[in-house]
Motif scaffolding. Structure first.
Motif, mmCIF file in Angstrom:
data_model
loop_
_atom_site.group_PDB
_atom_site.id
_atom_site.type_symbol
_atom_site.label_atom_id
_atom_site.label_comp_id
_atom_site.label_asym_id
_atom_site.label_seq_id
_atom_site.Cartn_x
_atom_site.Cartn_y
_atom_site.Cartn_z
ATOM 1 N N PHE A 1 -12.821 5.107 -0.660
ATOM 2 C CA PHE A 1 -12.568 3.905 -1.459
ATOM 3 C C PHE A 1 -13.677 2.901 -1.210
ATOM 4 N N VAL B 1 -8.337 -0.987 -8.702
ATOM 5 C CA VAL B 1 -7.078 -1.537 -8.192
ATOM 6 C C VAL B 1 -7.360 -2.924 -7.621
ATOM 7 N N ARG C 1 -1.620 8.191 0.433
ATOM 8 C CA ARG C 1 -3.035 8.523 0.289
ATOM 9 C C ARG C 1 -3.687 7.903 -0.953
ATOM 10 N N MET C 2 -2.877 7.230 -1.786
ATOM 11 C CA MET C 2 -3.468 6.625 -2.977
ATOM 12 C C MET C 2 -4.344 5.434 -2.628
ATOM 13 N N GLY C 3 -4.316 5.040 -1.396
ATOM 14 C CA GLY C 3 -5.249 4.005 -0.986
ATOM 15 C C GLY C 3 -4.597 2.779 -0.369
ATOM 16 N N GLY C 4 -3.277 2.610 -0.600
ATOM 17 C CA GLY C 4 -2.654 1.397 -0.108
ATOM 18 C C GLY C 4 -1.870 1.571 1.185
ATOM 19 N N THR D 1 -7.748 7.415 -12.868
ATOM 20 C CA THR D 1 -6.472 6.704 -12.937
ATOM 21 C C THR D 1 -6.094 6.254 -11.546
ATOM 22 N N ASP E 1 -0.583 -14.111 -2.119
ATOM 23 C CA ASP E 1 -1.724 -13.224 -2.417
ATOM 24 C C ASP E 1 -1.950 -13.171 -3.925
ATOM 25 N N THR E 2 -2.893 -12.385 -4.358
ATOM 26 C CA THR E 2 -3.286 -12.424 -5.772
ATOM 27 C C THR E 2 -2.494 -11.450 -6.631
ATOM 28 N N ILE E 3 -1.547 -10.751 -6.010
ATOM 29 C CA ILE E 3 -0.798 -9.760 -6.778
ATOM 30 C C ILE E 3 0.589 -10.295 -7.101
ATOM 31 N N SER F 1 0.301 7.510 -13.597
ATOM 32 C CA SER F 1 -0.166 8.796 -13.064
ATOM 33 C C SER F 1 -1.037 8.638 -11.830
ATOM 34 N N GLY F 2 -1.740 7.543 -11.696
ATOM 35 C CA GLY F 2 -2.580 7.370 -10.506
ATOM 36 C C GLY F 2 -2.013 6.282 -9.604
ATOM 37 N N GLY F 3 -0.733 5.924 -9.807
ATOM 38 C CA GLY F 3 -0.123 4.879 -8.993
ATOM 39 C C GLY F 3 -0.533 3.490 -9.442
ATOM 40 N N MET F 4 -0.965 3.365 -10.718
ATOM 41 C CA MET F 4 -1.436 2.062 -11.181
ATOM 42 C C MET F 4 -0.300 1.186 -11.706
ATOM 43 N N ALA G 1 -0.975 1.980 -5.677
ATOM 44 C CA ALA G 1 -2.310 2.221 -5.128
ATOM 45 C C ALA G 1 -2.883 0.999 -4.432
ATOM 46 N N ASP G 2 -2.246 -0.149 -4.582
ATOM 47 C CA ASP G 2 -2.814 -1.331 -3.925
ATOM 48 C C ASP G 2 -2.206 -1.538 -2.533
ATOM 49 N N ASP G 3 -2.601 -2.598 -1.893
ATOM 50 C CA ASP G 3 -2.188 -2.804 -0.498
ATOM 51 C C ASP G 3 -1.038 -3.786 -0.365
#
Lengths: 473, 284
Positions: A431, A374, B279-282, A370, B220-222, B127-130, B139-141
């Protein structure tokens, strides 16, 4: 004493020990006579391989114990190799190997494991040897058993039981020393700081050894041991085992004044074979559950045959087929032998393969669920992974991680090398980003590679494939 | 029946015989079983003395050991707290940025804050920041209000409420369509309307957005608002331009508000959540 008188005395002594055969369920203590001979010597020789059990824990390999089953840290050290739970499939092959080795040995030569190597019979042998040193030969021991408790009897018994307990205690400590550092264990024993688990197992093995080898003895083989019964059904007519040659021996009869009597067989009915038997059986009754095939009756019979000037080998290792004069089946015509051998070979090959391909590092990749992927602001797609690196060498490693896949693939989170502690699994969240145009479908295979260089310069590599998810096209 | 003579001497019957030969046998269980049975009975008595066991009304006997399930639970929790205490102490004293920079502490936070995130964040942000329908992906940037750790802490503490005027009364359909097309083409700067109609004030010269106002990038694409079922992205963009975001003058305006957690979470919890989200990546 003249030669003739001497011979008479020997024979009358032999008959004095005669006993009726019956099944002993523990009401009678077997006091086996000890007779020297080549099987006796072989028994001592094979039994002495158990010294490894006592001395093995003190072998060192580098700065640690050479063979150490380190259960708290979940690793087995076998000289240079460290075996982790992940390699435990080899243990099952090893167990298979020993199980089949027992089967093949039994198919060929009967319960020789019981007779020559089993810890129950070996420890019992040692205990009764001590008993004989202290209390004398069987008749004396029986007499002492019935004698009133005087100072001599008490002293003898106290010494005997102390020695037994000492051996039992050493057995317990030696057993535990395979699982914790042996020198540390002795240190903690003398400083009275030994842990409860170690103490429990030392006590368990001390009491167990003392009771089983001192008191249960052959009763354990008769009524406790499953292997005794399992092996019993593995014998067939071509199995070589201690056999009384009844063609030659019967009809048995006592020898009078050293003269063989007309119409009688070679068995002089001296009952020496029974007197020396550690389980108290009569081999002349044929193959039976009590026989552990230690061949001590062969020694006894041969010695008697020599004294009465008859050919040796009235009791000998022979198969029923041979005894009945049937043609002996060659090994390759015995399915048990070659099927067992094939399984032996396969398990050995498996262990050999396992040990030779024991990866020093192992990388595992878990894809984050989950979210599965992204989309990023520049249009590329990112997936998250948890990387787990298992380090099986004895030093810490700095592991670098790379990834390969479609053009433009990028890895982030692994710029710093992953510190992999020895014997541990270290994990890192990383990632992977791939430009959307490089993706051809919803899932794309990618490959991770972990590399580390050991102190001595060896390059260690481990690879693992995974999947990269993207949006539907 | 009992009058019948027991002619089955030596048999283990109970003496109850019907029709001459129909009889009740007695097969007592083995001795070891009986012994085990009585030992179990004895244990029941011992247990009843030691532990709560016999109920009466709403209560039950207490047992001499004074054991209760709640006591055991609190003991267990105290053990866990003792393990966590050194980490929690450091977290209380450090700033979120310092925690993030400390690899060991950040790993502790990521491992231990899953429940906290699940309780307070995942209902909207996934739940995963989606993300979720109408709620931003964590979770994105792409960040509306900035993706630095400090900005994330501020967002959680004070909440966020971005505003965009509803342009339905200011722009005609053609102008809205033209601007929406430019947004889909990710090229707003070349559209003269972009500057003349004032979009530039919040979304920037090049359409890159302005974090200080919570104005998203248009190039951007989001997309901040994804199309609903059966709607195209173009229609979704037009809707946003027409009705705005959080504009009280338009009843159909898009609603988008991040509540403040200042009063609901401790400072430590906010720091932990910020690190977790970063820390989720973004995180930037």
């Amino acid at each position: 004493m003249s030669d003739k008188q001497n011979q008479e005395k020997v024979i009358s002594d032999l008959y004095a020990e005669a006993e009726q055969w019956h099944i002993n369920t523990g009401e009678e203590t077997i006091h086996a006579k000890r007779v020297p001979g080549r099987w006796r010597t072989l028994k001592w020789l094979l039994a002495s391989s158990w010294l490894l059990f006592f001395l093995g824990p003190y072998l060192r390999w580098g700065d640690r114990q050479a063979v150490l089953f380190d259960i708290p840290n979940r690793q087995f050290h076998l000289f240079g190799a460290t075996i982790l739970p992940q390699d435990l499939w080899m243990l099952s092959l090893l167990l298979l190997f020993f199980a089949i080795l027992l089967a093949v040995a039994t198919a060929i030569a009967g319960r020789i494991y019981c007779g020559f190597f089993c810890f129950q019979t070996v420890w019992t042998d040692l205990y009764t040897w001590i008993e004989e040193r202290l209390e004398g030969p069987p008749q004396k021991r029986r007499k002492l058993q019935q004698a009133p408790w005087d100072a001599t009897k008490i002293r003898t018994k106290v010494i005997k039981h102390s020695l037994w307990l000492l051996i039992a205690l050493l057995t317990g400590i030696s057993f535990v020393a395979w699982f914790v550092d042996a020198f540390t264990l002795w240190g903690s024993l003398f400083s009275l700081t030994v842990g409860t688990t170690a103490l429990f197992f030392i006590a368990l093995f001390t009491v167990g050894t003392y009771l089983l080898a001192g008191f249960m003895r052959e009763q354990a083989c008769f009524w406790l041991c499953p292997y005794a019964r399992i092996q019993g059904v593995m014998l067939d007519k071509s199995t070589t085992l201690p056999t009384y040659d009844f063609h030659r021996g019967e009809p048995r009869g006592r020898m009078l004044k050293g003269k063989p009597q007309e119409g009688k067989g070679d068995c002089v009915d001296c009952n020496q074979c029974v007197a020396v038997c550690p389980t108290g059986v009569d081999i002349r009754q044929g193959q039976q559950e009590g026989c552990i095939m230690c061949a001590l009756c062969i020694d006894a019979c041969d010695a008697v045959m020599e004294k009465v000037h008859l050919p040796k080998g009235l009791i000998r290792f022979e198969s029923l087929d041979q005894l009945e004069g049937r043609e002996e089946r060659p090994m390759h015509r015995r399915p048990r032998v070659w099927i067992y051998s094939a399984i032996l070979a396969i398990s050995l090959l498996g262990i050999g393969y396992g040990l030779s391909t024991l990866d020093a590092i192992e990388v595992k990749v878990l894809h984050n669920r989950t979210p599965l992927f992204v989309p990023l602001s520049d249009g590329s797609i990112r997936n998250g992974y948890t990387i787990k690196i298992l380090n099986k060498v004895s030093e810490d490693l700095e592991t670098t991680l790379t990834v390969s896949g479609p053009p433009g693939i990028e890895l982030s989170g692994a710029e710093e090398p992953i510190h992999a502690q020895n014997g541990q699994v270290s994990s890192r969240a990383v990632f992977v980003t791939i430009p959307r145009e490089a993706l051809t479908g919803e899932s794309t295979p990618i490959h991770f590679q972990a590399e580390a260089i050991r102190e001595e310069g060896t390059l260690l590599v481990s690879q693992r494939s995974s999947i990269f998810f993207g949006p539907p096209r | 029946m009992a009058d019948n003579e027991n002619c089955f001497v030596g048999e283990n019957n109970t003496g109850h015989i019907w029709d001459a030969d129909l009889r009740e046998l007695s097969n007592p269980p083995p001795r070891w079983w009986t012994i085990a049975f009585w030992i179990s009975m004895g244990w029941v008595v011992v247990y009843a003395i030691l532990y709560p066991m016999i109920p009466y009304g709403q209560e039950a006997t207490k047992g001499v050991l004074g054991w209760t399930q709640m006591k055991e639970y609190h003991q267990g929790m105290a053990e866990i707290e003792a393990v966590r205490a050194p980490f929690e102490e450091r977290i209380a004293q450090m700033s979120a940025a310092e925690i993030l920079a400390d690899d060991g502490l950040a790993s502790y936070v990521v491992a231990s804050s899953k429940v906290l995130y699940g309780d307070f964040c995942s209902a909207c942000h996934g739940s995963g920041g989606m993300g979720g329908p109408g709620y931003p992906v964590l979770a994105d940037d792409e960040w509306l209000w900035g993706g630095t750790i400090e900005a994330v802490v501020t967002s959680i503490t004070n909440g966020r409420r971005g505003v965009m005027t509803a342009h339905g009364k200011i722009l005609n359909d053609e102008e809205i369509n033209s601007l929406a097309q430019s947004v889909i083409a990710r090229d707003v700067a070349s559209n003269p309307l972009y500057m003349s109609k004032g979009c530039i004030a919040c979304h920037g010269m090049d359409g890159g957005g302005m974090a200080i106002l919570g104005a998203p990038s248009l190039v951007d694409t989001i997309y901040r608002f994804l199309p609903e079922e059966g709607e195209t992205q173009l229609e979704s963009v037009k809707y946003t331009i027409r009705h705005g975001v959080n504009d009280p003058s338009d009843p159909n305006t898009r609603e988008a508000e991040m509540p403040a957690f200042r009063d609901r979470l401790s400072e430590s919890d906010i720091k932990k959540l910020a690190v977790y989200v970063h820390r989720m990546g973004g995180g930037q």
